[in-house]
Design a protein around this motif. Structure first.
Motif, PDB file in Angstrom:
ATOM      1  N   ARG A 282      -7.277  -8.991   9.333  1.00  0.00           N
ATOM      2  CA  ARG A 282      -8.504  -8.220   9.177  1.00  0.00           C
ATOM      3  C   ARG A 282      -8.731  -8.108   7.679  1.00  0.00           C
ATOM      4  N   PHE A 283      -9.840  -8.640   7.224  1.00  0.00           N
ATOM      5  CA  PHE A 283     -10.067  -8.646   5.773  1.00  0.00           C
ATOM      6  C   PHE A 283     -11.042  -7.540   5.395  1.00  0.00           C
ATOM      7  N   GLU A 284     -10.705  -6.300   5.784  1.00  0.00           N
ATOM      8  CA  GLU A 284     -11.590  -5.169   5.500  1.00  0.00           C
ATOM      9  C   GLU A 284     -10.881  -4.170   4.601  1.00  0.00           C
ATOM     10  N   PRO A 285     -11.419  -3.969   3.394  1.00  0.00           N
ATOM     11  CA  PRO A 285     -10.843  -2.942   2.526  1.00  0.00           C
ATOM     12  C   PRO A 285     -10.817  -1.601   3.246  1.00  0.00           C
ATOM     13  N   GLY A 286      -9.715  -0.872   3.105  1.00  0.00           N
ATOM     14  CA  GLY A 286      -9.629   0.465   3.692  1.00  0.00           C
ATOM     15  C   GLY A 286      -9.295   0.452   5.167  1.00  0.00           C
ATOM     16  N   ASN A 287      -9.157  -0.742   5.752  1.00  0.00           N
ATOM     17  CA  ASN A 287      -8.835  -0.812   7.181  1.00  0.00           C
ATOM     18  C   ASN A 287      -7.695  -1.812   7.404  1.00  0.00           C
ATOM     19  N   PRO A 288      -6.496  -1.479   6.896  1.00  0.00           N
ATOM     20  CA  PRO A 288      -5.398  -2.449   6.949  1.00  0.00           C
ATOM     21  C   PRO A 288      -4.900  -2.655   8.384  1.00  0.00           C
ATOM     22  N   VAL A 289      -4.303  -3.820   8.625  1.00  0.00           N
ATOM     23  CA  VAL A 289      -3.685  -4.100   9.924  1.00  0.00           C
ATOM     24  C   VAL A 289      -2.387  -3.300  10.006  1.00  0.00           C
ATOM     25  N   THR A 290      -2.247  -2.503  11.066  1.00  0.00           N
ATOM     26  CA  THR A 290      -1.027  -1.696  11.196  1.00  0.00           C
ATOM     27  C   THR A 290      -0.178  -2.147  12.383  1.00  0.00           C
ATOM     28  N   GLU A 291      -0.784  -2.944  13.294  1.00  0.00           N
ATOM     29  CA  GLU A 291      -0.023  -3.383  14.475  1.00  0.00           C
ATOM     30  C   GLU A 291       0.681  -4.709  14.188  1.00  0.00           C
ATOM     31  N   GLY A 292       1.622  -5.095  15.082  1.00  0.00           N
ATOM     32  CA  GLY A 292       2.303  -6.384  14.929  1.00  0.00           C
ATOM     33  C   GLY A 292       3.566  -6.293  14.092  1.00  0.00           C
ATOM     34  N   GLU A 293       4.235  -7.440  13.939  1.00  0.00           N
ATOM     35  CA  GLU A 293       5.484  -7.491  13.162  1.00  0.00           C
ATOM     36  C   GLU A 293       5.175  -7.790  11.705  1.00  0.00           C
ATOM     37  N   PRO A 294       5.726  -6.985  10.773  1.00  0.00           N
ATOM     38  CA  PRO A 294       5.456  -7.242   9.348  1.00  0.00           C
ATOM     39  C   PRO A 294       6.193  -8.484   8.846  1.00  0.00           C
ATOM     40  N   CYS A 295       5.511  -9.255   7.969  1.00  0.00           N
ATOM     41  CA  CYS A 295       6.116 -10.473   7.412  1.00  0.00           C
ATOM     42  C   CYS A 295       6.919 -10.155   6.162  1.00  0.00           C
ATOM     43  N   THR A 296       7.914  -9.298   6.343  1.00  0.00           N
ATOM     44  CA  THR A 296       8.860  -9.050   5.269  1.00  0.00           C
ATOM     45  C   THR A 296      10.175  -8.656   5.911  1.00  0.00           C
ATOM     46  N   THR A 297      11.261  -9.010   5.260  1.00  0.00           N
ATOM     47  CA  THR A 297      12.580  -8.625   5.733  1.00  0.00           C
ATOM     48  C   THR A 297      13.492  -8.656   4.513  1.00  0.00           C
ATOM     49  N   TYR A 298      14.544  -7.842   4.534  1.00  0.00           N
ATOM     50  CA  TYR A 298      15.492  -7.872   3.421  1.00  0.00           C
ATOM     51  C   TYR A 298      16.227  -9.209   3.447  1.00  0.00           C
ATOM     52  N   ILE A 299      16.099  -9.991   2.379  1.00  0.00           N
ATOM     53  CA  ILE A 299      16.676 -11.345   2.381  1.00  0.00           C
ATOM     54  C   ILE A 299      18.180 -11.300   2.079  1.00  0.00           C
ATOM     55  N   GLY A 300      18.576 -10.523   1.067  1.00  0.00           N
ATOM     56  CA  GLY A 300      19.994 -10.472   0.715  1.00  0.00           C
ATOM     57  C   GLY A 300      20.196 -10.039  -0.725  1.00  0.00           C
ATOM     58  N   PRO A 301      21.359 -10.365  -1.300  1.00  0.00           N
ATOM     59  CA  PRO A 301      21.693  -9.928  -2.663  1.00  0.00           C
ATOM     60  C   PRO A 301      20.751 -10.504  -3.733  1.00  0.00           C
ATOM     61  N   ALA A 302      20.922 -10.003  -4.941  1.00  0.00           N
ATOM     62  CA  ALA A 302      20.088 -10.389  -6.092  1.00  0.00           C
ATOM     63  C   ALA A 302      19.817 -11.883  -6.128  1.00  0.00           C
ATOM     64  N   GLY A 303      18.548 -12.245  -6.330  1.00  0.00           N
ATOM     65  CA  GLY A 303      18.200 -13.646  -6.519  1.00  0.00           C
ATOM     66  C   GLY A 303      17.914 -14.402  -5.228  1.00  0.00           C
TER      67      GLY A 303
END
Length: 509
Positions: free
Chosen positions: A184-205
Motif C-alpha cells: 500500500r503506497f499511501e503516506p500515513g496508512n502503513p501496512v500492518t498485517e502480514g509477516e515483516p521482511c526483517t529478521t535478526y541475521i546474526g553477529p556483527a557484519g
C-alpha cells in the motif's frame, strides 16, 4: 527544555533519498523522529514532506536538530540513532562526533548504508565501550525505504531486542500463505498485517554480508534478463515493445519478480525527446557501486563457486569498454545470420523462458552456498529459510520463486546447495533441454550470454562425479611436485611421482 517539545523515539542522520524515506516511514508508524543533515535544504525538504503528507489533526512527528548534541538531547534513552550516510569515512566521522557530543554506552547507533561487512565487524569492536554499534542493511530503493524495505539487521542481540518493534513496523510485509507482497503506497496508512521482511541475521557484519550477497544475486538476475532481451532483439529481431509484452507474460508465471516487471516497463517506455523506445537511446555502459564486485571477490577468497555472479560483474566491465567494442565490431568475424521461421521463433521464446528459470535457480544456489560457506568461516549461524522469507518483499530481488527457496530450507535447514532440493532438481530436469538449446543457439548466433551459459556449466560441473581436476593435479605434480591423493588409497595420503627420473618412481609423501 520547554514542556511542549516531545522527546523523539529515534534519530535519523543523513536525509538523502534513503534517509529521508526511512524517516518518513518510521513517522508513519507512529514514532517520533529527530532528524539531522549537514545540508539544511534536505532537513527542510523532509519537514515539508512530513507536513504535506500528515493527516489533518495529527501533531507533527518529526523535529529538526541543528547539531548532534541537540539530537542526543531530544531522544528518549537508550537513544537510537539511524545513520543513512555513504559507506566508508562518513560513518566514522559521525561516530566520532556522537562520542564528542556525549553518547553513552547504552545508546544504539544503526548503520543502514551499504558498508563492507568487514568494516562493520571492525566498527562494532572499535566502538563497543562508547555505544552499541549495530548495523542493518536496507534493500528496496527509494520506494522500499518509504513504504516497506527488506531489512537485514545484525550485531548486539540486546540492541536488536530494543530496535525490533520499530524494524518490524517499517519493514515490507508479505502474505504468509502466498508469499506475495502486501503493498500500500499511501503516506500515513502503513501496512500492518502480514509477516515483516526483517529478521535478526546474526553477529556483527553478518547482515551486511547477507545484503552483499543479495546484491550479487541482483547483479546476476539483472544480467540474465538483459541477455534474454538481447537474444530476442538481436537473435529473433523482435521489437523492444514486443519483448516488453513477452516479459510481462513471463512475469505471470514462475519468473514472476520485481526485476522482470520493471524490465517490461522499461522496454515499453518511449523516449520523451525522440519518440523512439527509450532503451534504444540509452548508452550501453553500465555503472556499478561495488557490491556485486565484493560478492565475486568474497566467493574467490572463500573458494565458493559463484561463476554466474562473477560473470554479471564482468558483463558490466565489458559494457564500459565501449570504444574498444566499436573498433572490434568492425574487425572480428561472427557467424552468418540464419533465417528463422515463425514456428522456430515461438519455440525459442518458450525455451528461453525455461533457460532463464534454470539459470536463476543456479544464481540463487551460488548466493546461498556462498552465505553458508562464509557463515562457517565466521562462526555465524544463519537461518536461510528466514533470509529467503525476508527477500520476498521490499527488496530488489523479490520474487515468488523465494517461496520455494524458503520451503526447501524449511524441509532441510542444512541443505549444502539449493540444487539438492527435490523441488529445484526436478524442475531443472524438466527444463534442462530448453536451457541447453538456448545456450547452443546463443553460441551459434554469436550473441553473448555469459550468465545463462556460466549457469549451465555450474549445473553440469555439479552433475559430474569426476571432473578433469585429476589431470590438473597431475600437471601440478609434474612441474611443481605439488603431490596428489589417490582414488584407491585413504583420503589425505599424499603421493608424488618422480617425473624427471629414468625409472619414474612413486613416493608416498
Amino acid at each position: 527544555m520547554s514542556h511542549h517539545t516531545q522527546l523523539s523515539n529515534i534519530g535519523v542522520i543523513g536525509l538523502g533519498v534513503m534517509g529521508k524515506n526511512l524517516a518518513l516511514n518510521i513517522a508513519d508508524n507512529g514514532y517520533h523522529v529527530a532528524i539531522f543533515d549537514l545540508d539544511n535544504g534536505k532537513i527542510n525538504a523532509a519537514l515539508e514532506q512530513e507536513h504535506h503528507e500528515r493527516k489533518e489533526g495529527l501533531a507533527p512527528r518529526m523535529q529538526a536538530c541543528n547539531n548532534l548534541s541537540q539530537m542526543l538531547d531530544k531522544l528518549v534513552s537508550p537513544k537510537v540513532i539511524v545513520l543513512s550516510v555513504p559507506a566508508g569515512k562518513p560513518v566514522d566521522a559521525i561516530c566520532q562526533t556522537l562520542i564528542e557530543a556525549g553518547i553513552t554506552a547504552e545508546d544504539i547507533v544503526i548503520d543502514t548504508g551499504n558498508s563492507l561487512w568487514t568494516d562493520t565487524v571492525a566498527r562494532e569492536a572499535q566502538y563497543k565501550d562508547q555505544f552499541k554499534f549495530f548495523s542493518s542493511a536496507v534493500s528496496g530503493g527509494e520506494v522500499g525505504a518509504r513504504f516497506g524495505p527488506s531489512l537485514m539487521p545484525s550485531g548486539d542481540p540486546s540492541a536488536w531486542q530494543y530496535v525490533a518493534p520499530i524494524w518490524n513496523a517499517i519493514a515490507a510485509k508479505v502474505d504468509p500463505v502466498t508469499g506475495l507482497p502486501i503493498e500500500r503506497f499511501e503516506p500515513g496508512n502503513p501496512v500492518t498485517e502480514g509477516e515483516p521482511c526483517t529478521t535478526y541475521i546474526g553477529p556483527a557484519g553478518s547482515g551486511h554480508y547477507v545484503k552483499m550477497v543479495h546484491n550479487g544475486i541482483e547483479y546476476a538476475d539483472m544480467q540474465l534478463i538483459c541477455e534474454a532481451y538481447q537474444l530476442l532483439h538481436d537473435g529473433l529481431g523482435i521489437s523492444t515493445h514486443e519483448i516488453g509484452d513477452i516479459f510481462n507474460r513471463w512475469n505471470q508465471g514462475s519468473l514472476n519478480s520485481y526485476l522482470m516487471g520493471i524490465s517490461a516497463e522499461v522496454l515499453q517506455q518511449d523516449d520523451p525527446l525522440t519518440g523512439k523506445p527509450l532503451v534504444e537511446v540509452i548508452l550501453d555502459k553500465a555503472g556499478q557501486k561495488g557490491t556485486g564486485l565484493w560478492t565475486a571477490v568474497s566467493s574467490l577468497q572463500i573458494g565458493c563457486p559463484a561463476p554466474t555472479i562473477a560473470e554479471a560483474v564482468y558483463a558490466r566491465a565489458v559494457s564500459t569498454q565501449k570504444e574498444l567494442r566499436i573498433q572490434l565490431s568492425q574487425t572480428l568475424a561472427g557467424p552468418a545470420k540464419a533465417s528463422i521461421s515463425d514456428e522456430e521463433k515461438t519455440a525459442f521464446i518458450d525455451a528461453l523462458e525455461d533457460a532463464l528459470f534454470c539459470a536463476k535457480v543456479c544464481c540463487y544456489a551460488q548466493g546461498f552456498q556462498l552465505m553458508a560457506m562464509a557463515a562457517k568461516e565466521q562462526n555465524w549461524t544463519l537461518n536461510f529459510a528466514e533470509i529467503a522469507k525476508i527477500w520476498r518483499a521490499g527488496c530488489i530481488i523479490r520474487a515468488t520463486f523465494l517461496q520455494s527457496i524458503t520451503a526447501a530450507y524449511q524441509q532441510n535447514a542444512q541443505l549444502p546447495n539449493l540444487l539438492m532440493a527435490q523441488s529445484f532438481s526436478s524442475s531443472l530436469a524438466a527444463k534442462q533441454l530448453n536451457w541447453r538449446k538456448t545456450v547452443a543457439a546463443s553460441v551459434m548466433q554469436g550473441i553473448p550470454a555469459p550468465c545463462i551459459s556460466s549457469a549451465i556449466a555450474y549445473y553440469d560441473s555439479y552433475r559430474c562425479e569426476t571432473l578433469p581436476a585429476n589431470l590438473l593435479q597431475g600437471q601440478r605434480d609434474f612441474f611443481g611436485a605439488h603431490t596428489f591423493e589417490r582414488t584407491d588409497k585413504p583420503a589425505g595420503e599424499k603421493y608424488h611421482l618422480d617425473w624427471s627420473a629414468k625409472q619414474r618412481t612413486l613416493n608416498k609423501v
